[in-house]
Motif scaffolding. Structure first.
Motif, mmCIF file in Angstrom:
data_model
loop_
_atom_site.group_PDB
_atom_site.id
_atom_site.type_symbol
_atom_site.label_atom_id
_atom_site.label_comp_id
_atom_site.label_asym_id
_atom_site.label_seq_id
_atom_site.Cartn_x
_atom_site.Cartn_y
_atom_site.Cartn_z
ATOM 1 N N THR A 170 -5.662 9.159 8.656
ATOM 2 C CA THR A 170 -4.184 9.018 9.208
ATOM 3 C C THR A 170 -3.348 9.616 8.676
ATOM 4 O O THR A 170 -2.230 9.720 8.967
ATOM 5 N N GLY A 171 -3.788 10.574 7.387
ATOM 6 C CA GLY A 171 -2.755 11.683 7.043
ATOM 7 C C GLY A 171 -1.587 10.835 5.889
ATOM 8 O O GLY A 171 -0.661 11.608 5.653
ATOM 9 N N ASP A 172 -1.894 9.637 5.519
ATOM 10 C CA ASP A 172 -0.774 9.104 4.615
ATOM 11 C C ASP A 172 -0.542 10.042 3.459
ATOM 12 O O ASP A 172 0.617 10.299 2.917
ATOM 13 N N ILE A 173 -1.779 10.086 2.732
ATOM 14 C CA ILE A 173 -1.597 10.958 1.322
ATOM 15 C C ILE A 173 -1.068 12.216 1.598
ATOM 16 O O ILE A 173 -0.240 13.061 0.915
ATOM 17 N N ALA A 174 -1.752 13.148 2.750
ATOM 18 C CA ALA A 174 -1.431 14.385 2.880
ATOM 19 C C ALA A 174 0.250 14.677 3.290
ATOM 20 O O ALA A 174 0.761 15.258 2.813
ATOM 21 N N LEU A 175 0.696 13.761 4.035
ATOM 22 C CA LEU A 175 2.004 13.625 4.276
ATOM 23 C C LEU A 175 3.078 13.495 3.165
ATOM 24 O O LEU A 175 3.845 14.397 2.991
ATOM 25 N N ARG A 176 2.455 12.549 2.192
ATOM 26 C CA ARG A 176 3.342 12.624 0.882
ATOM 27 C C ARG A 176 3.363 13.712 -0.070
ATOM 28 O O ARG A 176 4.397 13.930 -0.512
ATOM 29 N N ILE A 177 2.006 14.101 -0.077
ATOM 30 C CA ILE A 177 1.994 15.367 -0.975
ATOM 31 C C ILE A 177 2.770 16.678 -0.184
ATOM 32 O O ILE A 177 3.543 17.158 -1.155
ATOM 33 N N LEU A 178 2.802 16.595 0.952
ATOM 34 C CA LEU A 178 3.548 18.043 1.349
ATOM 35 C C LEU A 178 5.142 17.423 1.543
ATOM 36 O O LEU A 178 5.993 18.376 0.966
ATOM 37 N N HIS A 184 0.778 -1.283 0.087
ATOM 38 C CA HIS A 184 -0.025 0.037 -0.024
ATOM 39 C C HIS A 184 0.889 1.295 -0.103
ATOM 40 O O HIS A 184 0.338 2.360 -0.435
ATOM 41 N N ARG A 185 2.182 1.053 0.638
ATOM 42 C CA ARG A 185 3.124 2.247 0.476
ATOM 43 C C ARG A 185 3.408 2.616 -1.000
ATOM 44 O O ARG A 185 3.533 3.740 -1.366
ATOM 45 N N LEU A 186 3.559 1.738 -1.700
ATOM 46 C CA LEU A 186 4.126 1.963 -3.130
ATOM 47 C C LEU A 186 2.879 2.372 -3.853
ATOM 48 O O LEU A 186 3.140 3.140 -4.636
ATOM 49 N N TRP A 187 1.919 2.130 -3.613
ATOM 50 C CA TRP A 187 0.711 2.421 -4.294
ATOM 51 C C TRP A 187 0.132 3.973 -3.797
ATOM 52 O O TRP A 187 0.243 4.936 -4.860
ATOM 53 N N LYS A 188 0.220 4.205 -2.688
ATOM 54 C CA LYS A 188 0.417 5.728 -2.332
ATOM 55 C C LYS A 188 1.404 6.571 -2.844
ATOM 56 O O LYS A 188 1.135 7.696 -3.565
ATOM 57 N N ASP A 189 2.710 6.216 -2.977
ATOM 58 C CA ASP A 189 3.736 6.621 -3.528
ATOM 59 C C ASP A 189 3.429 6.910 -5.225
ATOM 60 O O ASP A 189 3.857 8.117 -5.543
ATOM 61 N N GLY A 217 -5.056 7.239 -20.295
ATOM 62 C CA GLY A 217 -6.467 6.469 -20.101
ATOM 63 C C GLY A 217 -7.261 6.956 -18.923
ATOM 64 O O GLY A 217 -6.525 7.782 -17.989
ATOM 65 N N ALA A 218 -8.478 6.794 -18.444
ATOM 66 C CA ALA A 218 -9.157 7.527 -17.148
ATOM 67 C C ALA A 218 -8.838 6.717 -16.052
ATOM 68 O O ALA A 218 -9.002 7.428 -14.917
ATOM 69 N N TRP A 219 -8.119 5.661 -16.071
ATOM 70 C CA TRP A 219 -7.631 5.077 -15.014
ATOM 71 C C TRP A 219 -6.435 4.107 -15.227
ATOM 72 O O TRP A 219 -5.895 4.137 -16.561
ATOM 73 N N ARG A 220 -5.675 3.987 -14.181
ATOM 74 C CA ARG A 220 -4.585 2.889 -14.567
ATOM 75 C C ARG A 220 -4.594 1.794 -13.213
ATOM 76 O O ARG A 220 -4.763 2.269 -12.081
ATOM 77 N N ASP A 221 -4.371 0.729 -13.730
ATOM 78 C CA ASP A 221 -4.324 -0.478 -12.802
ATOM 79 C C ASP A 221 -2.990 -0.363 -12.131
ATOM 80 O O ASP A 221 -1.785 -0.300 -12.574
ATOM 81 N N LEU A 222 -2.783 -0.751 -10.736
ATOM 82 C CA LEU A 222 -1.867 -1.187 -9.921
ATOM 83 C C LEU A 222 -1.773 -2.456 -9.620
ATOM 84 O O LEU A 222 -2.962 -3.062 -9.001
ATOM 85 N N THR A 223 -0.698 -3.241 -9.629
ATOM 86 C CA THR A 223 -0.657 -4.526 -9.061
ATOM 87 C C THR A 223 -1.809 -5.447 -9.727
ATOM 88 O O THR A 223 -2.497 -5.882 -9.033
#
Lengths: 209, 301
Positions: free
Chosen positions: B106-114, B78-83, B283-289
């Motif tokens: 829990t702020g995962d995405i917010a922290l990565r953005i900042l 999930h960390r790779l996905w969020k990255d 495309g409108a989406w991209r698949d992960l894993t």
């Protein structure tokens, strides 16, 4: 406002910005209700693809648009239609070499150079020209006609990239000689057919040996 | 067993006992009008009004061990996905951006953005508003941000709100450059409402990005994935968090989420412009894993 519509708005901007993401991000200034600032990088990525993929989308859209404009040629002959298509290249001539290089470059390292987009481009221009003229070919003639026209167009376009002023005469001379080549090939084919059938007859008449 | 656990937890709320019968001679109260609009809660069907409180209870109980459970369930992927989500969006590339991260307790995405804006573009003006319907998850996020350099700066704010009805004084129209929602939209009762609110708060030219579990299209991989989801994940929930039912809900809610093309169409219906209706570049989406997760993007034009 859909993605194809945004691409249509971006096409006239290619003359100013080239085949770049900047042309795509400035397309929103040409909307009926224009935005106040250009599209952000993430918006261009979301709509058209990351990095060079967005540029390839723009190049493909521009080539498609140029093919549409082939119909506006003054007279429905192959020469006039191909001349019309070459005229479309003139406003963006300085950006075209990089555009073709980008189409040929691979997305992942291998293969080192991809010839397919160039062949597809020449082939689709030839196909469109034959369709507009209304030529009816069947069988192998369909392929050979498009192959010849594609080769003629590709040579003319390469000539145009180097020397834009003499290209229309060059195109004319190519079309004449290709007509001669086609009929020469056809004659050679017929002659080879005669030879082949004669040999078949000789072998049959020799009987079992 | 699952239903009774949920019912027990639901009864913790202060709802009057008007649906109980104290005497079998009394007629049952008329329940028909309340359950006329039903929605799914995992594989259960529940009235729409109840889904919110049921989801609240699920996340109240998983909040403290949410990150540990994510690591265990997805084996850290999930960390790779969020990255991948944040590097796709490139926040801060053309100047400071106002971002809103919904269901991002829990702020995962917010922290990565900042961090992305600060490290790549030396941008300290990009701000993120973290919005979540669940106070417990926001508290966890607030605690995590106390360990970073963004605590007590204008770059981060936490707000408790419902994604389907963001309050207009706090979240006016046409405010944000970037709207992200990661692994939250499947828990919402009405996805079109969330998309409408996203369209409202984004500026023209703003980007919408949704990271969510999705359908695996490869039949062999999808069998393996199903086995893993329904056997191992609730087991891990029991061992690591002492709560099998909540993780059973999480797995079931993934199966009920619309597949990638359908969700992309819902995004278009909400008024966004997306890439073409295919997977991958442009495309409108991209698949992960292989489709276990997918990033859907759209732009408000």
């Amino acid at each position: 406002m859909s993605r194809p519509q945004l691409l249509q708005l971006a096409i006239p901007l290619v003359q100013t910005y080239g085949f770049t993401r900047a042309a795509l991000s400035h397309s929103v200034f040409r909307l009926p209700k224009p935005h106040s600032e250009q599209l952000s990088d993430s918006a261009v990525t979301a709509l058209f693809g990351e990095g060079n993929d967005a540029r390839k989308t723009l190049i493909d859209a521009w080539l498609e648009d140029a093919r549409q404009h082939m119909r506006a040629s003054p007279s429905p002959t192959i020469k006039a239609i191909l001349t019309q298509r070459l005229k479309q290249n003139e406003p963006v001539l300085q950006f075209l070499p990089e555009a073709f290089a980008l189409l040929a470059s691979p997305t992942n390292g291998l293969p080192p150079l991809d010839p397919l987009p160039a062949l597809k481009h020449a082939g689709s221009v030839a196909d469109e020209a034959c369709h507009i003229v209304g030529e009816h070919n069947i069988g192998l003639a369909w392929y050979s006609r498009r192959a010849t026209l594609g080769a003629v167009y590709a040579a003319a376009e390469l000539h145009q990239l180097n020397s834009p002023s003499t290209v229309y005469d060059f195109l004319e001379s190519l079309l004449d000689s290709s007509g001669k080549v086609e009929s020469a090939l056809q004659d050679a084919g017929t002659f080879a057919g005669y030879i082949g059938r004669s040999w078949a007859g000789i072998i049959k008449s020799r009987g079992p040996f | 067993m699952f239903a009774s656990n949920i019912a027990r937890r639901a009864c913790r709320t202060n709802r009057p006992f008007r649906h109980c019968r104290f005497n079998h001679n009394q007629p049952t109260p008329n329940q028909n009008q309340e359950s006329s609009r039903a929605t799914h809660f995992g594989f259960q069907t529940v009235p729409e009004e109840q889904k919110e409180s049921l989801v609240k209870n699920v996340f109240d109980s998983v909040a403290s061990s949410y990150d540990l459970m994510n690591d265990a369930m997805s084996l850290g992927i999930h960390r790779l996905w969020k990255d991948e989500l944040v590097s796709l969006l490139k926040p801060g590339a053309r100047g400071p951006q106002k971002c809103i991260d919904v269901a991002g307790g829990t702020g995962d995405i917010a922290l990565r953005i900042l961090d992305h804006a600060r490290e790549r573009y030396a941008d300290r003006e990009t701000a993120v508003d973290v919005v979540d319907i669940n106070g417990e998850m926001l508290r966890e996020g607030f605690k995590r941000f106390k360990k970073t350099m963004y605590h007590n700066t204008p770059q981060i704010a936490f707000q408790e709100a419902n994604a389907q009805a963001l309050p207009t004084e706090r979240f006016p129209d046409n405010t944000y450059d970037l709207y992200t929602i990661a692994f939250g939209i499947r828990n919402c009762t009405s996805i079109p409402d969330v998309l409408k609110e996203a369209h409202r708060v984004l500026k023209p030219g703003g980007t919408f990005a949704c990271l969510e579990f999705s359908r695996v299209n490869n039949p062999l991989l999808s069998t393996v994935y199903d086995q893993y989801s329904f056997s191992i994940i609730p087991l891990l929930g029991t061992i690591l968090a002492g709560d099998r039912a909540s993780y059973q809900y999480l797995v079931e809610s993934i199966r009920n989420f619309p597949p990638q093309p359908e969700f992309a169409q819902m995004i278009v219906d909400a008024g966004f412009t997306t890439g073409g209706m295919f997977e991958g570049k442009g495309g409108a989406w991209r698949d992960l894993t292989f489709g276990v997760a997918a990033i859907h993007t759209g732009v408000k034009v």
